[in-house]
Design a protein around this motif. Structure first.
Motif, mmCIF file in Angstrom:
data_model
loop_
_atom_site.group_PDB
_atom_site.id
_atom_site.type_symbol
_atom_site.label_atom_id
_atom_site.label_comp_id
_atom_site.label_asym_id
_atom_site.label_seq_id
_atom_site.Cartn_x
_atom_site.Cartn_y
_atom_site.Cartn_z
ATOM 1 N N VAL A 9 64.358 88.925 7.415
ATOM 2 C CA VAL A 9 64.110 90.308 7.828
ATOM 3 C C VAL A 9 64.905 90.632 9.084
ATOM 4 C CG1 VAL A 9 62.377 91.910 8.753
ATOM 5 C CG2 VAL A 9 61.835 90.499 6.765
ATOM 6 N N PHE A 10 64.906 89.702 10.034
ATOM 7 C CA PHE A 10 65.615 89.945 11.287
ATOM 8 C C PHE A 10 67.116 90.061 11.055
ATOM 9 C CE2 PHE A 10 67.774 88.749 15.200
ATOM 10 C CZ PHE A 10 67.112 89.521 16.130
ATOM 11 N N ILE A 11 67.677 89.181 10.227
ATOM 12 C CA ILE A 11 69.113 89.203 9.968
ATOM 13 C C ILE A 11 69.518 90.502 9.277
ATOM 14 C CG2 ILE A 11 70.958 88.147 8.597
ATOM 15 C CD1 ILE A 11 69.685 85.434 9.172
ATOM 16 N N ALA A 43 48.532 94.310 14.124
ATOM 17 C CA ALA A 43 48.362 95.194 15.281
ATOM 18 C C ALA A 43 48.139 94.394 16.559
ATOM 19 C CB ALA A 43 47.200 96.156 15.041
ATOM 20 N N GLU A 44 47.395 93.295 16.463
ATOM 21 C CA GLU A 44 47.101 92.482 17.651
ATOM 22 C C GLU A 44 48.379 91.893 18.237
ATOM 23 O OE1 GLU A 44 44.853 90.770 20.617
ATOM 24 O OE2 GLU A 44 44.112 92.103 19.042
ATOM 25 N N SER A 45 49.211 91.297 17.384
ATOM 26 C CA SER A 45 50.440 90.662 17.880
ATOM 27 C C SER A 45 51.493 91.688 18.284
ATOM 28 C CB SER A 45 51.016 89.728 16.804
ATOM 29 O OG SER A 45 51.390 90.462 15.652
ATOM 30 N N ALA A 46 51.468 92.860 17.649
ATOM 31 C CA ALA A 46 52.489 93.866 17.932
ATOM 32 C C ALA A 46 52.211 94.674 19.181
ATOM 33 C CB ALA A 46 52.637 94.811 16.736
ATOM 34 N N PHE A 47 50.932 94.990 19.441
ATOM 35 C CA PHE A 47 50.616 95.921 20.522
ATOM 36 C C PHE A 47 49.852 95.314 21.699
ATOM 37 C CE2 PHE A 47 50.611 98.694 16.635
ATOM 38 C CZ PHE A 47 51.833 99.280 16.890
ATOM 39 N N PHE A 48 49.231 94.146 21.510
ATOM 40 C CA PHE A 48 48.358 93.628 22.564
ATOM 41 C C PHE A 48 48.727 92.237 23.067
ATOM 42 C CE2 PHE A 48 45.841 96.469 19.813
ATOM 43 C CZ PHE A 48 45.542 97.456 20.723
ATOM 44 N N SER A 49 49.701 91.594 22.430
ATOM 45 C CA SER A 49 50.080 90.244 22.849
ATOM 46 C C SER A 49 51.235 90.293 23.839
ATOM 47 C CB SER A 49 50.487 89.416 21.626
ATOM 48 O OG SER A 49 51.044 88.179 22.020
ATOM 49 N N HIS A 50 51.090 89.562 24.955
ATOM 50 C CA HIS A 50 52.167 89.501 25.949
ATOM 51 C C HIS A 50 53.342 88.680 25.438
ATOM 52 C CE1 HIS A 50 50.229 91.555 29.280
ATOM 53 N NE2 HIS A 50 49.128 90.872 29.048
ATOM 54 N N GLU A 51 53.077 87.745 24.517
ATOM 55 C CA GLU A 51 54.130 86.861 24.036
ATOM 56 C C GLU A 51 54.922 87.469 22.875
ATOM 57 O OE1 GLU A 51 50.933 85.766 24.467
ATOM 58 O OE2 GLU A 51 51.397 84.880 26.422
ATOM 59 N N THR A 52 54.239 88.201 21.993
ATOM 60 C CA THR A 52 54.897 88.646 20.766
ATOM 61 C C THR A 52 54.911 90.167 20.586
ATOM 62 O OG1 THR A 52 52.841 88.474 19.483
ATOM 63 C CG2 THR A 52 54.238 86.505 19.601
ATOM 64 N N GLY A 53 54.272 90.896 21.465
ATOM 65 C CA GLY A 53 54.157 92.334 21.273
ATOM 66 C C GLY A 53 55.086 93.163 22.139
ATOM 67 N N VAL A 287 58.838 94.054 18.907
ATOM 68 C CA VAL A 287 57.992 93.586 17.806
ATOM 69 C C VAL A 287 58.787 92.680 16.866
ATOM 70 C CG1 VAL A 287 56.576 94.286 15.842
ATOM 71 C CG2 VAL A 287 56.485 95.595 17.956
ATOM 72 N N LEU A 288 60.035 93.054 16.582
ATOM 73 C CA LEU A 288 60.888 92.230 15.716
ATOM 74 C C LEU A 288 61.079 90.826 16.291
ATOM 75 C CD1 LEU A 288 63.722 94.652 14.553
ATOM 76 C CD2 LEU A 288 62.194 93.366 13.071
ATOM 77 N N VAL A 289 61.440 90.771 17.559
ATOM 78 C CA VAL A 289 61.647 89.471 18.202
ATOM 79 C C VAL A 289 60.317 88.731 18.312
ATOM 80 C CG1 VAL A 289 62.428 88.307 20.295
ATOM 81 C CG2 VAL A 289 63.659 90.291 19.446
ATOM 82 N N GLY A 290 59.252 89.474 18.554
ATOM 83 C CA GLY A 290 57.925 88.860 18.602
ATOM 84 C C GLY A 290 57.570 88.167 17.303
ATOM 85 N N GLY A 291 58.033 88.720 16.173
ATOM 86 C CA GLY A 291 57.803 88.068 14.887
ATOM 87 C C GLY A 291 58.468 86.712 14.834
ATOM 88 N N LEU A 292 59.684 86.615 15.394
ATOM 89 C CA LEU A 292 60.379 85.322 15.437
ATOM 90 C C LEU A 292 59.669 84.346 16.375
ATOM 91 C CD1 LEU A 292 64.163 86.343 15.548
ATOM 92 C CD2 LEU A 292 62.745 85.815 13.567
ATOM 93 N N VAL A 293 59.139 84.870 17.470
ATOM 94 C CA VAL A 293 58.380 84.020 18.397
ATOM 95 C C VAL A 293 57.106 83.526 17.717
ATOM 96 C CG1 VAL A 293 57.114 83.970 20.579
ATOM 97 C CG2 VAL A 293 59.289 85.195 20.430
ATOM 98 N N GLU A 294 56.448 84.410 16.990
ATOM 99 C CA GLU A 294 55.176 84.097 16.323
ATOM 100 C C GLU A 294 55.327 82.937 15.343
ATOM 101 O OE1 GLU A 294 51.145 84.513 15.630
ATOM 102 O OE2 GLU A 294 52.282 85.787 16.998
ATOM 103 N N ASP A 332 66.984 90.800 22.566
ATOM 104 C CA ASP A 332 66.836 91.265 23.940
ATOM 105 C C ASP A 332 66.498 90.090 24.850
ATOM 106 O OD1 ASP A 332 64.910 92.461 26.208
ATOM 107 O OD2 ASP A 332 66.366 93.973 25.594
ATOM 108 N N ASN A 333 67.132 90.038 26.038
ATOM 109 C CA ASN A 333 66.964 88.864 26.898
ATOM 110 C C ASN A 333 65.579 88.746 27.533
ATOM 111 O OD1 ASN A 333 67.219 90.919 28.799
ATOM 112 N ND2 ASN A 333 69.174 90.182 29.611
ATOM 113 N N ILE A 334 64.772 89.807 27.474
ATOM 114 C CA ILE A 334 63.430 89.735 28.062
ATOM 115 C C ILE A 334 62.496 88.863 27.230
ATOM 116 C CG2 ILE A 334 61.412 91.059 28.793
ATOM 117 C CD1 ILE A 334 63.332 93.374 29.425
ATOM 118 N N PRO A 335 62.256 89.185 25.935
ATOM 119 C CA PRO A 335 61.386 88.301 25.148
ATOM 120 C C PRO A 335 61.994 86.919 24.950
ATOM 121 C CG PRO A 335 62.349 90.021 23.763
ATOM 122 C CD PRO A 335 62.646 90.393 25.174
ATOM 123 N N TYR A 336 63.326 86.830 24.895
ATOM 124 C CA TYR A 336 63.957 85.520 24.765
ATOM 125 C C TYR A 336 63.624 84.644 25.978
ATOM 126 C CZ TYR A 336 67.422 81.878 25.241
ATOM 127 O OH TYR A 336 68.024 80.661 25.440
#
Length: 429
Positions: A9-11, A43-53, A287-294, A332-336
């Protein structure tokens, strides 16, 4: 299987963004929808998680500064700066580019680089319009300068704040370890820009009859002084946000509110300057990058780098800098950076050095910050400037930026590697 689905999906999404077959916001939102449909995010991982949202601090920092810029635009300040820059350049395009780079680099250590480009981009567009110059070389130059300047201080770039928090690095640590490299890279960047855009910087523009006195651009001095006072307080609060216990996003929102109050400007006047599409793109990208982190993709890349290091710390530094620049060029270098800090912390624990004395932390900072110049979506400053350029009728394509950004990234990263190798290995031996 779920890992492969997330990567696929990301690619595909990134491919659509890169080829510009679909508008970047539509592509990013489509990618988010695909991840939701596949059950990769909720919704939890997309909007409320500091690591993946969504990083709401970044979103509200952007929104607040966009409002501030929108109000400042009503004062004539940007027109004043445009006239001043034109006058100082003497009509020489190369001198103008150097001036804009220096202004951007001077603001970056005080403000974060996204805020800096929000302030400088309108000035650049106005200058180019007055001189009849193509804005693209100057806009790309200020993006490159903002990302290079972002290496200088703790508050200059969000990855720096993330690393400093985990590694217990202070503001002074960045001045001692990072600022010297920033000054060296600034000189290198000016030389690179003059070479890369040499065809655009030829000739001389006759300024006779083209410009008025800069002061003529200010319709209401009282309004300007009130807004500048608020801006000065906002800049001061950014510099002292740690001592004030205020996140930069809160500083920006408070500053936006104060600016609206003192200016008494119409709501429509400043809200029309807000880049809603840019904010939407940022949120979808998080959210996209958060999916890869998840699903552990980004973490696995970091672990692979740690395994490659072994007992060779210089090899670890090299791999971390190159890996951060390469991966950071596509996400994006922030979530990375947020995903990488725990990995680097383990790498540092396996070496004799720690804290500000560890070259591994600085390798992550330099790699993430300088890697922000690689592609059009590698850093927040890139996305913001390209959005403003498109809105002003001067779109810069993904590949147009990337063809210059990759060259600058390779050269500056090579200089940064030499700096780290000399300072922490050769001279420290």
């Amino acid at each position: 299987m779920i890992v492969y689905a997330a990567v696929a999906v990301f690619i595909v999404t990134y491919g659509l963004i890169a080829t510009e077959r679909v508008h970047r916001v539509a592509a990013a939102l489509g990618g988010v929808a695909a991840m939701v449909a596949l059950g990769l995010i909720d919704a939890e991982s997309a909007f409320f998680s500091h690591e993946t949202g969504v990083d709401w601090d970044v979103i509200f920092l952007l929104f607040g500064m966009m409002v501030i810029v929108g109000v400042l635009k009503q004062t004539g300040l940007f027109e004043f700066l445009a006239l001043w820059a034109v006058k100082q350049s003497g009509g020489r395009p190369a001198r103008l580019a150097t001036l804009l780079i220096l202004v951007t680099a001077a603001l970056s250590p005080i403000l974060d680089n996204v805020t800096t480009v929000l302030l400088v981009t309108p000035v650049t567009l106005s200058v180019c319009e007055r001189l009849g110059l193509r804005p693209m070389p100057y806009l790309i130059s200020l993006i490159l300068a903002a990302n290079v300047g972002g290496t200088s201080t703790l508050i200059a770039d969000p990855p720096n704040i993330i690393v400093a928090s985990r590694a217990n690095l202070t503001f002074d640590d960045f001045l001692i370890h990072s600022l010297p490299l920033c000054l060296i890279l600034l000189v290198v960047l000016i030389g690179l820009v003059r070479v890369l855009f040499r065809h655009d910087f030829r000739g001389h523009v006759d300024l006779d009859g083209l410009i008025e006195p800069p002061a003529s651009a200010i319709p209401d001095r009282g309004l300007l002084y009130r807004c500048l006072a608020v801006l000065a307080l906002v800049m001061l609060a950014f510099g002292l946000h740690t001592e004030l216990h205020l996140d930069p996003s809160l500083v920006a929102m408070l500053g936006a509110g104060a600016m609206v109050v003192v200016s008494r400007t119409r709501t429509e006047a400043f809200l029309e300057e807000v880049e809603w599409s840019t904010l939407a793109f940022f949120m979808a990208l998080f959210v996209l990058v958060g999916g890869l982190v998840e699903v552990g993709v980004i973490g696995s890349l970091g672990t692979f780098a740690a395994d490659l290091m072994g007992d060779n710390e210089l090899a670890g530094v090299t791999g971390l800098m190159i890996g951060s620049a390469v991966v950071g060029g596509f996400v994006d270098n922030i979530p990375y950076t947020a995903a990488m800090v725990p990995i680097v912390e383990e790498m540092v624990a396996a070496t004799p050095s720690s804290g500000a004395d560890s070259p591994l932390w600085w390798a992550l900072v330099f790699g993430a910050d300088l890697g922000g110049n690689t592609t059009a979506v590698a850093a927040g400053a890139n996305v913001v400037v390209l959005g403003l350029a498109a809105k002003a009728g001067h779109p810069i394509s993904f590949w147009k930026f990337t063809r210059y950004g990759i060259v600058v990234t390779i050269v500056t990263l090579a200089v940064a590697w030499v700096y780290v190798a000399l300072r922490y290995f050769v001279l420290a031996a």
